[in-house]
Design a protein around this motif. Sequence first.
Motif, short mmCIF file in Angstrom:
data_model
loop_
_atom_site.label_atom_id
_atom_site.label_comp_id
_atom_site.label_asym_id
_atom_site.label_seq_id
_atom_site.Cartn_x
_atom_site.Cartn_y
_atom_site.Cartn_z
N THR A 8 7.82 -2.49 -6.32
CA THR A 8 7.33 -0.84 -6.11
C THR A 8 8.46 0.12 -5.91
O THR A 8 8.52 1.04 -6.51
N HIS A 11 10.73 0.58 -8.76
CA HIS A 11 9.82 1.36 -9.85
C HIS A 11 9.90 2.94 -9.55
O HIS A 11 10.05 3.51 -10.63
N LYS A 35 3.20 11.15 -9.64
CA LYS A 35 2.38 11.10 -10.91
C LYS A 35 3.03 10.21 -12.00
O LYS A 35 2.31 9.53 -12.39
N HIS A 36 4.20 10.54 -12.35
CA HIS A 36 4.99 9.59 -13.32
C HIS A 36 5.02 8.15 -12.86
O HIS A 36 4.89 7.24 -13.69
N GLU A 38 3.04 6.65 -10.88
CA GLU A 38 1.80 6.07 -10.50
C GLU A 38 1.55 5.27 -9.15
O GLU A 38 0.99 4.41 -9.18
N VAL A 39 2.06 6.04 -8.19
CA VAL A 39 2.07 5.41 -6.67
C VAL A 39 1.42 6.81 -6.00
O VAL A 39 1.76 7.84 -6.22
#
Length: 194
Positions: A8, A11, A35-36, A38-39
């Motif tokens: 994570t 990422h 947002k990009h 997705e966390v």
Amino acid sequence: MKTSTQDTRQHILDIGYQLIAARGFVSVGLSELLKHAEVPKGSFYHYFKSKEQFGEALIEDYFDEYQQRLQILFGNPAQSGLKRLMTYWQGWMTSQADSCSSQKCLVVKLSAEVADLSEPMRVALLKGTQVVQGAISGCITAGIEDKSIKKLSADETAELLYNLWIGASLMAKLSKDDKGLKQAMDITILFLKP
């Protein structure tokens, strides 16, 4: 499938690199990054205390990966030191000459932007560039030893050439052409060849 915390974190760094390399550090907001990636915001703050600490980690991660690529390229004993260096500069030229539409070099992208904004990020950039210059110096030394590069001070030459290419990359970004990069290539060849 559950991902590890390290995955994570990586990422978030990978998505951050894509966004920041394209637009710069200041112009990418935390909400856009999250947002990009997705966390959730809590996940970001689990790994990074602030956007500045994220930026520092991003730079360190960039140079860790960059150093691995340099070790592979410069550690190739099948090629002369000059050939390895020229392959490196050609790769640099190719990555920067794309009208700078997708700036891949964080040094070029962030140096002026964060030097006065964040001392930890400035120091991370400086340390990373010193590692790169050290690798270039080592390759120059190898070229001197195999006689593909003329005798000169490896450390000073590495610093000079790195500065030349950073400057040429900045000018390519401003002019939106590769004239300065081509000049840097010509000067590099003239400077190194015996």
